[in-house]
Write an enzyme that holds these catalytic residues in place. Sequence first.
Site, short mmCIF file in Angstrom:
data_model
loop_
_atom_site.label_atom_id
_atom_site.label_comp_id
_atom_site.label_asym_id
_atom_site.label_seq_id
_atom_site.Cartn_x
_atom_site.Cartn_y
_atom_site.Cartn_z
N HIS A 370 0.80 -1.23 0.00
CA HIS A 370 0.00 0.00 0.00
C HIS A 370 0.82 1.27 0.00
CE1 HIS A 370 -3.99 -1.85 0.76
NE2 HIS A 370 -3.27 -2.76 1.40
N LYS A 561 -7.90 14.09 4.56
CA LYS A 561 -7.05 12.90 4.49
C LYS A 561 -6.01 13.06 5.58
CE LYS A 561 -6.10 14.05 0.13
NZ LYS A 561 -6.26 12.85 -0.66
N ARG A 562 -5.21 12.01 5.83
CA ARG A 562 -4.12 12.18 6.79
C ARG A 562 -3.25 13.36 6.37
NH1 ARG A 562 -3.37 8.21 10.86
NH2 ARG A 562 -1.55 9.44 11.38
N LYS A 567 1.18 14.51 0.64
CA LYS A 567 -0.19 14.80 0.20
C LYS A 567 -0.37 16.30 -0.09
CE LYS A 567 -2.05 10.86 2.81
NZ LYS A 567 -2.81 9.99 1.88
N THR A 669 -8.44 6.69 -2.03
CA THR A 669 -9.80 6.17 -2.15
C THR A 669 -10.80 7.30 -1.88
OG1 THR A 669 -9.52 5.34 0.10
CG2 THR A 669 -9.40 3.73 -1.68
N LYS A 673 -14.54 8.53 -3.62
CA LYS A 673 -15.76 8.86 -2.89
C LYS A 673 -16.30 10.22 -3.32
CE LYS A 673 -13.83 6.09 0.76
NZ LYS A 673 -12.92 6.08 1.91
C1 26V Z 1 2.47 1.87 7.70
C2 26V Z 1 2.89 1.91 8.96
C3 26V Z 1 4.32 1.90 9.17
C4 26V Z 1 4.61 1.48 10.56
C5 26V Z 1 3.83 2.28 11.54
C6 26V Z 1 2.38 2.01 11.41
C7 26V Z 1 1.98 1.98 10.01
C8 26V Z 1 0.65 1.99 9.74
C9 26V Z 1 0.21 1.94 8.44
C10 26V Z 1 1.14 1.90 7.44
C11 26V Z 1 0.72 1.77 6.04
C12 26V Z 1 0.18 3.00 5.51
C13 26V Z 1 -0.11 2.71 4.13
C14 26V Z 1 -1.41 3.26 3.69
O1 26V Z 1 -2.32 3.56 4.44
N1 26V Z 1 -1.47 3.36 2.43
C15 26V Z 1 -2.65 3.87 1.79
O2 26V Z 1 -3.38 2.75 1.35
C16 26V Z 1 -4.56 3.14 0.68
C17 26V Z 1 -5.32 1.88 0.37
O3 26V Z 1 -4.63 1.11 -0.55
C18 26V Z 1 -4.21 3.94 -0.55
O4 26V Z 1 -5.40 4.37 -1.14
C19 26V Z 1 -3.37 5.15 -0.18
O5 26V Z 1 -2.93 5.81 -1.34
C20 26V Z 1 -2.17 4.71 0.62
O6 26V Z 1 -1.46 5.83 1.12
#
Ligand code: 26V
Length: 822
Positions: A370, A561-562, A567, A669, A673
């Site tokens: 992701h 968004k975050r 971003k 996503t 929406k």
């Molecule tokens: C990474 C980490 C790294 C360690 C600390 C905790 C943590 C928590 C989550 C993540 C992954 C974040 C990745 C993420 O949210 N990606 C998003 O995924 C969406 C669904 O596929 C996508 O639409 C977004 O573009 C993407 O940023």
Amino acid sequence: MSSATPSEPLKPPLEIPDPATLAAEIVKALKYRDGKDAAVATKDDWLTASIQVVRDRIIDGWIASTKQDDDSGAKRVYYLSLEFLIGRLMRDAFSNLGFMEAMRAALGSLGVELDEIATLEPDAALGNGGLGRLAACFMESMATVDLPAHGYGIRYVNGMFRQEISDGWQVELPETWLDHGNPWEFERRERSSEIGFGGSVDAIVSADGQREQHVWKPQERVLAVAYDTPVVGWRGSRVNTLRLWSGMPIDPILLEAFNAGDHIGALRESNRADALSRVLYPADSSPAGQELRLRQEYFFSAASLQDIVRRHISRYGELRSLPDKAAIHLNDTHPAVAVAELMRLLMDVHGIDFDAAWDITKRTFAYTNHTLLPEALESWPVPLFERLLPRHMQIVYAINAQVLLEARMSGQFDDCQISRISLIEENSERRVRMGNLAFVGSHSVNGVSALHTQLMKETVFADLHRLYPTRVNNKTNGITPRRWLLQCNPGLTALAREAIGDRFFDDIDALRELDRLAEDAAFREKFAAVKRANKERLAALVATRLGVRLDPSALFDIQIKRIHEYKRQLLNIIEAVALYDQIRSHPERDWTARVKFFGGKAAPGYHNAKLIIKLANDVAKVINRDPSVRGLLKVVFVPNYNVSLAEMMIPAADLSEQISTAGMEASGTGNMKFALNGALTIGTLDGANVEISEHVGDDNIFIFGLTADEVTQRRSSGYNPRALIENTPELAQALAAISSGVFSPDDPARYRDLVSDLYDRDWFMVAADFDAYAATQRSVDAVWNDSPDWYAKAIRNVARMGWFSSDRTIREYANDIWNVPL
Ligand code: 26V
């Protein structure tokens, strides 16, 4: 509007009880389950009782779905995710079952407003952002398309923090969503399993003297207790299970220690177990690197695998057929340790040799990536991994030996490339690369948009892709149209139903029929009226919550968004400042009234993201109060952005901001929406924006800025932001204002570093894209001022977004990855 709520199915699978029956059941539930008399019931009591009444009916479908799958021996999908951002569940359930109107009437007869109690339901915020919300949309779609599936995750007592804005700064407060109980979940004590940590590994010779057998003796054990939540598909077609694990001590108190006077030590085990399911890590990049995070990852992966293996063995008596009956999906690398755990179970517990175990494992797992952000790629220091999971460390080494042998044998790689394929990073500190583990342990590795998948092949996984060239594939994300259209936008749903009938309830592609109505002036007016009503609702919320008055006829421009530098909320804020300058310098021009909304949380340790929140608030304060702006521009930061707020804001948007640095947003996503709800997008050619623009057509979207290739080129050929800024007067002026303290008179130096980084480095290419962005915003104004054209484009967006349904995405996963015939 409520009477037009179109959530009533044509052929409900469940009989819809009449309101009088439901009302009687609600009063009965109130009395006999909750011990309350209707006369003294609070709104929360009504909410709980209403959920209980509908829940009882869901249970019948739930038991039926589970039994049907058990009897038929159907292959099941197991979706392992550390995050499920499900939000509120009541509307979802009522709407998907077709009970909405009957419940509304039943409650009404009892003097209770459904919409009012619905807002009391806490938001289950068990996720950070896109990845977690995608998991929630997927769960709903899997139930809808009749796919037998279980979600597995953690039942965090404190999910995502609640954000307050104090003097413009983000303040994090614990979210206590379980305080008043959770009527949706069922505790399953009988489904608990023991999870070990630490200790040592003994190698013994197997009984037949043929093999070496490994026995892990963990030093510490905790219980994982299952809590199940039913997931109802559209029209109640199927009810799947979301199983979330909670940590419990095996002995609640160590009496021996307690009696010896060590009162703290007596509770140590209990606290450790409790910590496993206490908090969601509130970061969506930059791994916290915390031991607790790795413990959480192993805890839920191991509990889920034990559950899956137990279910398989009890039916089939062996494990070699596992890949035929179970597809285990890794939502990012967070559950990647499951690859090593399944190997351990197969080899150490079930006596299967390495080669066969490896074959079973690879055929069972699939992995979705992701993000390509290097700081978000998980890896764990070898000493930590080894101390916590000594047997898994050995297995990782064994897998690595196998993979590196294959790489050597292929003759395609030099030493440097081999070192990139390795599961162990050998730079300064040795670390286990979870992305590589997930990749080699899976038969399928997918990205989440066409561009992202392409970049995966070219960058992070280039070498692994060369070694296993058929593994990487694309599955462009999607969203559930039930929640993101039918529930959140009843006005638009009713309008579409009136115009084209209700086929789109079951087949979202039928929205296409709206396309021709883009040319119909009467329809456009009705469409604009629906949008207007949604904007009035949002304006009312902003007035009550923030005391800011907004004009609903202004263009509502929303970025939610975050908060992350890639971003580029900063680009949007700088453009607001530049526009503010322009409005004051050229008051005679025909400016378009606009409200710029921002919303989103920053990771608590992410300094720049928090500063960007403060900047948005500082800029809002100055602009909103300046009479010379004459209300033409307002800036609003809406605190505590979450799923429920998204459901309210998205239907009220005219313009959707999707402006990440090209190549950095895996998919997005929120972009889908907004477009489905009739907002036009201003965006870069990044993530799924590329595909959205292909579907809605170039004329119906505002694309600007560098492409991903251009970003790479500029970065490698000596990008000089300073020269660029100095040649862009509007940008230079806006930056000078920010940097010199115009928006922070109380602390003029507050934004000095943020701005000087743009001059010196500007990794996210804000300066490079500024001009194109600002110019595109002015063409947005021009189209907005030609109102028929604007609404025609908006209608085409709604009509052409069907492909982005998560039902489509899930069908592709089912066919191409999970091999589950649908
Ligand atoms: C990474 C980490 C790294 C360690 C600390 C905790 C943590 C928590 C989550 C993540 C992954 C974040 C990745 C993420 O949210 N990606 C998003 O995924 C969406 C669904 O596929 C996508 O639409 C977004 O573009 C993407 O940023």
